[in-house]
Structure formats: C-alpha cells, structure tokens
Design a protein around this motif. Structure first.
Motif, mmCIF file in Angstrom:
data_model
loop_
_atom_site.group_PDB
_atom_site.id
_atom_site.type_symbol
_atom_site.label_atom_id
_atom_site.label_comp_id
_atom_site.label_asym_id
_atom_site.label_seq_id
_atom_site.Cartn_x
_atom_site.Cartn_y
_atom_site.Cartn_z
ATOM 1 N N HIS A 7 97.902 111.241 -73.253
ATOM 2 C CA HIS A 7 98.626 112.181 -74.116
ATOM 3 C C HIS A 7 98.951 113.423 -73.298
ATOM 4 N N THR A 75 107.967 115.368 -75.920
ATOM 5 C CA THR A 75 107.188 115.940 -77.002
ATOM 6 C C THR A 75 108.111 116.190 -78.195
ATOM 7 N N LEU A 170 102.624 105.906 -78.958
ATOM 8 C CA LEU A 170 101.999 107.187 -79.257
ATOM 9 C C LEU A 170 102.714 107.813 -80.446
ATOM 10 N N HIS A 172 103.198 110.984 -82.463
ATOM 11 C CA HIS A 172 102.989 112.409 -82.211
ATOM 12 C C HIS A 172 103.549 113.220 -83.371
ATOM 13 N N THR A 199 100.376 113.761 -88.698
ATOM 14 C CA THR A 199 99.896 112.478 -88.180
ATOM 15 C C THR A 199 99.094 111.719 -89.224
ATOM 16 N N SER A 223 97.797 110.621 -82.383
ATOM 17 C CA SER A 223 97.579 111.822 -81.578
ATOM 18 C C SER A 223 96.480 112.719 -82.128
ATOM 19 N N HIS A 224 95.940 113.517 -81.214
ATOM 20 C CA HIS A 224 94.973 114.558 -81.556
ATOM 21 C C HIS A 224 93.785 113.984 -82.312
ATOM 22 N N ASP A 264 93.189 109.574 -79.263
ATOM 23 C CA ASP A 264 93.027 110.261 -77.989
ATOM 24 C C ASP A 264 91.914 111.308 -78.107
ATOM 25 N N ASP A 290 96.899 116.766 -73.637
ATOM 26 C CA ASP A 290 97.991 117.578 -74.178
ATOM 27 C C ASP A 290 98.559 118.565 -73.154
#
Length: 328
Positions: A7, A75, A170, A172, A199, A223-224, A264, A290
């Motif tokens: 990521h 992004t 991914l 995002h 997300t 993500s995140h 991630d 990130d």
C-alpha cells in the motif's frame, strides 16, 4: 524474507495536469498549512507530497527503511473524472509511467494498474494491456465509483475478468459520497475517519451481496487495516442473525468472509494490527506503509510488523504478498 510494501502511492505530472484541467468537482488548491491538496466539495482529502513524483527519492526512503519492494498504485481520486477519453488517458499515463519505473527498478518496483471503471469496454481493454503488455500485478479501485457501489452490475464484466485472472485488488477509500453533508471540512476528518467508513461500507456491502461467492479467486485488499471491519465483525454477525435483509444473498456468517479478504498494516498502533491478524488470519495481512502521503510511515508500520511473533512477522513482511502477487 523480502519486505514488500503493498500500500504505497505514486503520481506523475501528466496525470496531475489532466486532473487540473478536467477534474470537475475535484480541485487542486492550497489547503491549511500552505500545502497543495486535492479537494472535493470543499473538503481536503489528499495532500500532494514531493515523494509522490520522485522515484529516486522513493528508493532512498525504501533503503533507509529496509523495504525491498514497493507495489505502487495511484491514489484518490484515481481516474474517475472527465470524459471517457480523458479517463482512459489518465489511466494510461499512470500505468505507462509505473511500468517504465518497474523496468527501471526491476528488483524494487511493481505496480497495480488503474482503470476507467465507468466504461467497461475501455476498462477491459486497459486491464488486458496493463497486465499482458506492461506487467501490472494487480488492480486498484476506489471504494465507490462516481457514486456507484462496487457491487453494481455495471462493473460485473470487469470483476469477472479480474477474478478469472486471480488478480489482487487494492480497495482504497476516497472522499466518501455525501462529503458536503458530513461536516468534514475542518480538521481533515476525511483522512482520519471518512476513509475508514468509506472502505468499511464498501466491503461490508460486498460481503452481504455474496460478492466473494461469485468471485472466488478474487484477492481483495481492504486498505488501512480493513477500515473498521475487524472491530465490527461481531456486529456484522449479529445483524445477519437477526435481520432477514442481511441473509438475502449469504447464508454463512459475515465474519467468515473476513478471512477471505486481505488487510494491510497501515493502522498506526500495535493493537489494531494484532486485531486484523486475529480476525483475518496471519496469512491475510500484508505490510503496507501509505508512503508518501503525509501520514505515510514506512519505518513505523514495519516496526509494528517486526514486533509480531517470528512466523507471523515473516508472513506479513513479505511472504503473503509474494504468494498473492506471484512474485519470485
């Protein structure tokens, strides 16, 4: 074991020029603190950083952090703006540039392609070109596309081809739908909280829609750390048990699908990383940083991964990524 960052983002000047000219509701302007950012409905959600445009700087940062390989993506707001021609052009200039950098740094850089998802024929052609000619190892998508959910049938042909190829995707977040009504203009609340529910909502909808049953080879990276998904696993299950609408498309508990997606390590605290591993499984968590966003942190995210038990640490550092991206 190689350390592989799954990521991490890059832009280029040609993409930014297209966004400035054709971005519509997306504006490039000065934000609080004097930096330049991208704004949607008056709310800043992405700050432009020097590292987004400089691969030599990236490689030096990777060397310093002891990261072996970066799988770069565009992004937010990706290429979901402008005419069909502009959306395809934006995807191509980004994919071409990332492919060039992959050739320049073959041991250090891989990329996930961007697609003009709103236009299926264009998206499928670019997916084929990016994978077969440019060497893309996956796909990036935002949590919603022009207000359409990722489960919308207008995207089904694209998902079918991604699933056929067994590609990692991914997911995002971006400025969530309804941003202008959410009072997120102050305090950069999109980055701290808006991204998390963007997300979470997207992947929760996929779970209840039976998405992972329809596309069994799909390798979805939320993500995140999955947003808030690990934290609300029990809530998803109790809603499934007590609300008939939650059982229209799936019979298995929603939490079982949380072990079919990937997470991630962009969570910024050890307890959150450990919760993602507990809920998703050690085989489904991947190192991410990130970088080079202003809150990106190669060293910190890797330090939390390195603090895990040895077998889990090695899987998260790079073993899992090597498997799902088919890296050698």
């Amino acid at each position: 074991m190689k350390v592989i960052d799954v990521h991490t983002h890059m832009l280029n000047d040609a993409y930014l020029a297209l966004l400035r000219k054709h971005g519509g509701g997306y504006k490039v302007r000065k934000v609080a603190g004097g930096q330049t950012g991208i704004v949607k409905d008056g709310a800043p959600f992405m700050t432009l950083m020097p590292g987004m445009f400089d691969y030599e700087l990236r490689i030096r940062a990777m060397d310093e952090a002891r990261v072996d390989m970066a799988i770069v993506t565009l992004t937010s707001p990706n290429v979901y703006w402008g005419s069909p021609k502009i959306r395809l052009q934006a995807a191509q200039v980004v994919n071409d540039d990332m492919a060039e950098q992959q050739r320049r740094y073959p041991e250090r850089i891989r990329f996930m392609c961007s697609l003009p998802w709103q236009h299926a024929k264009l998206a499928l052609a670019e997916l084929k070109r990016a994978c077969d000619e440019l060497g893309a190892v996956g796909v990036m998508v935002l949590a919603s596309i022009d207000g359409a959910s990722l489960t919308d049938r207008i995207f089904s042909s694209i998902w079918k081809e991604i699933d056929r190829r067994g590609l990692p995707v991914l997911v995002h977040p971006s400025a969530p739908p309804g941003t202008k009504h959410l009072d997120v203009m102050k305090y950069n609340l999109i980055a701290s909280t808006g991204f998390m529910f963007d997300t979470t909502l997207a992947v929760s909808r996929m779970i209840f829609d039976g998405f992972f049953d329809r596309y069994p080879k799909l390798k979805l990276i939320a993500s995140h750390g999955g947003g808030t998904l690990p934290y609300i696993a029990g809530r998803l299950d109790i809603c499934h048990a007590n609300m008939p609408a939650c059982r229209e498309r799936i019979s298995a508990l929603p939490s079982t699908y949380l072990r079919k997606i990937y997470y991630d390590s962009v969570v910024f605290q050890q307890e959150s990383l450990e919760l993602a591993i507990k809920v998703g499984g050690a085989d489904n968590v991947l190192y991410g940083s990130d970088y080079p966003h202003n809150i990106g942190d190669m060293k910190g995210c890797l330090a939390r991964v390195n603090a895990l038990p040895p077998a889990v640490r090695d899987a998260v550092r790079g073993g899992n990524a090597m498997q799902i991206f088919r890296l050698s």
